[in-house]
Design a protein around this motif. Structure first.
Motif: not given
Length: 342
Positions: A160-166, A125-129, A136-143
């Motif tokens: 890479c150590d890990r992959i974090v998706e939207c 229950c620890t949500p992603l930002f 779709g994510c823009r070039s200046n998006c945090e994601c």
């Protein structure tokens, strides 16, 4: 050829092919209501719209029908159960070839498209930002600042150590370039029987380096339960346990949980071992950041040609042969360790 009744017999009404509909693939065949029919996938339609048609309705597709029949007739084993099982798979249809022996589908195996969590497994229950992008994510998006994918959906950095998706709270669309694993695999694969290695998986089309191939799926269980199951499986020289230890970095760290694909799994269950594999597994987060329960996503680590077998390293930590020697290795690479270790 499959000569029994199909599990889809309730949806066996013949479909007359109209000129506006095009057959994308022939998935299966069998006797339904006393008539030999073929299950087809329609171009531009999802698998929910797949239908059974009679052979004369495929006269506009002689090459497709011929290739399908040849593949089924060349098998030395009855793979009809496999085809019915693989029909449940998301993504492109998976073909089956066995010219080696009479071994068919594994007994008591269920194909799944998502992990099954036992009751003892806590749900994270620890949500992603989340982002506010809408198309779709823009070039200046945090994601995208932390995204591991390029504009083609390939891994930018294989180290890479890990992959974090939207995540589920992001407002970007499903087609966002930062939603690769959660959209599912687009790889066209074939199950193939090998003389010494048993079932394996080959790609029917070339795959570039960094392409997502499959997620390792199964029952998510505790380490204690995995230990209990593992004793019997290793004794039988057969195990499908995969520790969720990608984020365990300390020398004494062990994973709390494990994925068991023995009775419930997907195409990744059949990937064979190689001491010099052409794929690698990564920890991926799509809904939460709990490092104990990451997803196991398998990507290519080099360019792979059509017809080439897809392989992973079952024991990447045993470079010098540490661990319990279980099976002889038949990978045939220059770096072969001669045995697989667990």
């Amino acid at each position: 050829m499959f000569n029994g009744s199909s599990g889809d017999a309730n949806n066996s009404t013949a479909h007359t092919i109209q000129p506006s509909y095009k057959v994308e693939a022939i998935l299966n065949d069998g006797m339904i209501d006393g008539v030999h029919r073929f299950k087809v996938k329609w171009e531009g339609f999802s698998h929910e719209q797949d239908t059974w048609v009679e052979e004369h309705e495929l006269e506009a597709y002689p090459d497709m029908l011929s290739i399908y029949k040849k593949a089924r007739e060349e098998n030395t084993a009855d793979v009809s159960k496999f085809y019915r099982l693989l029909y449940e798979a998301d993504g492109p249809p998976i073909s089956v070839v066995n010219k080696v022996d009479d071994v068919g589908c594994p007994e008591n195996f269920t194909y799944i498209n998502n992990n099954i969590y036992s009751d003892e497994i806590p749900r994270p229950c620890t949500p992603l930002f989340w982002c506010e992008c809408t198309n779709g994510c823009r070039s200046n998006c945090e994601c995208t600042k932390v995204s591991n994918y390029d504009k083609y959906g390939l891994l930018k950095d294989p180290e890479c150590d890990r992959i974090v998706e939207c995540g589920p709270l992001c407002k970007c669309a499903d087609k966002c370039v930062n939603r690769i694993v959660q959209r599912g695999s687009k790889a066209e694969l074939e199950l193939r029987r090998y003389e010494h290695k048993g079932w394996g998986v080959v790609t029917k089309r070339p795959l570039p380096r960094g392409a997502f191939v499959a997620e390792y799926l199964g029952e998510v269980i505790s380490t204690d339960e995995a230990e209990r199951r593992g004793k019997n499986e290793v004794t039988a020289n057969l195990t499908y346990l995969y520790d969720l230890d990608k984020e365990c970095t300390g020398a004494g760290d062990i994973s709390d949980f494990c994925v068991d694909a023995k009775t419930h799994g997907n195409i990744s269950r059949f990937f064979n071992h190689s001491c010099e594999p052409n794929m690698q597994t990564y920890a991926v987060y799509t809904e939460h950041r709990d490092p104990r329960l990451h997803r196991l996503a398998i990507f290519t680590n080099c360019d792979i040609e059509a017809g080439e077998e897809l392989t992973i390293d079952y024991s990447p930590g045993s470079k010098n042969g540490e661990g319990l020697q279980v099976n002889k290795c038949y990978c045939g690479t220059s770096k072969c360790r001669k045995f697989m270790f667990y």
